[in-house]
Design an enzyme around this catalytic site. Structure first.
Site, PDB file in Angstrom:
ATOM      1  N   CYS A   1      10.080  28.391   1.688  1.00 31.43           N
ATOM      2  CA  CYS A   1      10.214  29.089   2.975  1.00 31.43           C
ATOM      3  C   CYS A   1       9.614  28.227   4.096  1.00 31.43           C
ATOM      4  O   CYS A   1      10.228  28.055   5.156  1.00 31.43           O
ATOM      5  CB  CYS A   1       9.532  30.451   2.881  1.00 31.43           C
ATOM      6  SG  CYS A   1       9.771  31.490   4.323  1.00 31.43           S
ATOM      7  N   CYS A   2       8.405  27.668   3.863  1.00 28.69           N
ATOM      8  CA  CYS A   2       7.785  26.804   4.883  1.00 28.69           C
ATOM      9  C   CYS A   2       8.628  25.552   5.128  1.00 28.69           C
ATOM     10  O   CYS A   2       8.716  25.080   6.254  1.00 28.69           O
ATOM     11  CB  CYS A   2       6.380  26.386   4.452  1.00 28.69           C
ATOM     12  SG  CYS A   2       5.093  27.583   4.853  1.00 28.69           S
TER      13      CYS A   2
ATOM     14  N   CYS B   1       2.496  33.038  10.276  1.00 28.94           N
ATOM     15  CA  CYS B   1       3.548  34.052  10.277  1.00 28.94           C
ATOM     16  C   CYS B   1       2.970  35.413   9.878  1.00 28.94           C
ATOM     17  O   CYS B   1       2.010  35.503   9.106  1.00 28.94           O
ATOM     18  CB  CYS B   1       4.628  33.680   9.266  1.00 28.94           C
ATOM     19  SG  CYS B   1       5.506  32.165   9.666  1.00 28.94           S
TER      20      CYS B   1
ATOM     21  N   CYS C   1       2.538  36.079   6.085  1.00 29.52           N
ATOM     22  CA  CYS C   1       1.630  35.257   5.289  1.00 29.52           C
ATOM     23  C   CYS C   1       0.240  35.138   5.909  1.00 29.52           C
ATOM     24  O   CYS C   1      -0.487  34.190   5.594  1.00 29.52           O
ATOM     25  CB  CYS C   1       2.223  33.862   5.098  1.00 29.52           C
ATOM     26  SG  CYS C   1       3.829  33.879   4.310  1.00 29.52           S
TER      27      CYS C   1
ATOM     28  N   CYS D   1       0.976  24.311   5.228  1.00 30.20           N
ATOM     29  CA  CYS D   1       2.413  24.571   5.308  1.00 30.20           C
ATOM     30  C   CYS D   1       3.222  23.306   5.099  1.00 30.20           C
ATOM     31  O   CYS D   1       4.444  23.346   5.032  1.00 30.20           O
ATOM     32  CB  CYS D   1       2.766  25.217   6.635  1.00 30.20           C
ATOM     33  SG  CYS D   1       2.036  24.405   8.038  1.00 30.20           S
TER      34      CYS D   1
HETATM   35  S1  SF4 Z   1       4.123  30.902   6.622  1.00 34.11           S
HETATM   36 FE1  SF4 Z   1       5.206  32.356   5.229  1.00 34.11          FE
HETATM   37  S2  SF4 Z   1       6.899  33.300   6.386  1.00 34.11           S
HETATM   38 FE2  SF4 Z   1       6.106  31.516   7.560  1.00 34.11          FE
HETATM   39  S3  SF4 Z   1       7.471  29.865   6.984  1.00 34.11           S
HETATM   40 FE3  SF4 Z   1       5.702  29.725   5.586  1.00 34.11          FE
HETATM   41  S4  SF4 Z   1       6.201  31.001   3.784  1.00 34.11           S
HETATM   42 FE4  SF4 Z   1       7.711  31.471   5.416  1.00 34.11          FE
END
Ligand code: SF4
Length: 247
Positions: free
Chosen positions: A116-117, A199, A202, A225
């Site tokens: 996701c990151c 985010c 998270c 991240c």
């Molecule tokens: S912090 Fe969480 S929601 Fe944001 S990009 Fe990374 S995994 Fe995705």
């Protein structure tokens, strides 16, 4: 312009004794419009934005907008643009949140936060950095083990450009002293036990005695991240005469 890696070799050692302001001035004078501040608008980023505005009327500022940020963060962006007269360059993932759900399944951050990151932060950052010769970040060495070896000025081998870390040797106390002394705006979530803000999915508030970054990716071993991982620069090519030895 000189080869950037040659420029770094010349300044990296003396720069360790520079103030953040001198470091920012060097970056603006050396790279002009091809350097930009990268910020997620944490307390450290706000220090850099305020310092930059005092040194240089026009500076570039960009953020990776994952589209999952807190309302307080979006509100802070509006306040920054009004106070400092800067238009924040917002960079987005190639996938909208809905497209990500369709392609990778719902709530990817609960199953694979690294992926996701990568989709929402690392790829957009790589795209943005490809138009720059240098970027300015607000990391501090004492934040995570991955950041402990960072220099004030360094070659970012991961993204292939110069990275400038003006407050790399500061601590949290120095950051907050600057903010209060200079009346710098900051994210209101910092007043609600969120020392580090990312985010909504998270990030949680930290409990008394917890590490300041314990609220990031709770339940996962993840602490970064992927934006500030230091990769070793490739070893210089061996001279032709040396290459023959042992061949
Ligand atoms: S912090 Fe969480 S929601 Fe944001 S990009 Fe990374 S995994 Fe995705």
């Amino acid at each position: 312009m000189k080869d950037p890696q040659v420029q770094i070799a010349e300044v990296q050692h003396p720069a360790e004794n520079w103030t953040p302001q001198r470091t920012l001035t060097w970056a603006f004078e050396t790279f002009g419009s091809t350097v930009a501040i990268s910020s997620a608008f944490g307390a450290e980023g706000m220090v850099l934005i305020d310092m930059a505005s005092r040194l240089h009327k026009k500076f570039r500022l960009f953020t990776i907008d994952t589209e999952f940020l807190f309302p307080e963060t979006y509100n802070l962006m509006d306040r920054i643009e009004a106070k400092y007269g800067v238009a924040i360059e917002k960079v987005y993932s190639m996938l909208s949140p809905e497209e990500q759900d369709r392609t990778h399944g719902p709530a990817l951050w609960t199953r694979d936060p690294d992926r996701c990151c990568n989709l929402r932060k690392v790829e957009p950052l790589r795209r943005k950095l490809s138009e720059l010769n240098a970027w300015i970040a607000s990391i501090r060495r004492d934040q995570t083990s991955a950041r402990s070896a960072a220099h004030r000025i360094e070659w970012d081998a991961k993204f292939g450009l110069v990275k400038v870390n003006p407050i790399v040797d500061w601590n949290a106390k120095q950051v907050w002293r600057y903010i209060h002394d200079h009346d710098v705006p900051y994210n209101q979530l910092h007043n609600q036990d969120y020392p580090s803000i990312g985010c909504t999915h998270c990030t949680r508030a930290v409990r008394p005695g917890e590490d300041p970054r314990a609220g990031r990716w709770p339940g996962f071993a993840k602490t970064e991240c992927g934006l500030h991982i230091i990769e070793p620069a490739p070893a210089p090519a061996a001279p032709a005469s040396a290459a023959k030895v042992g061949s």
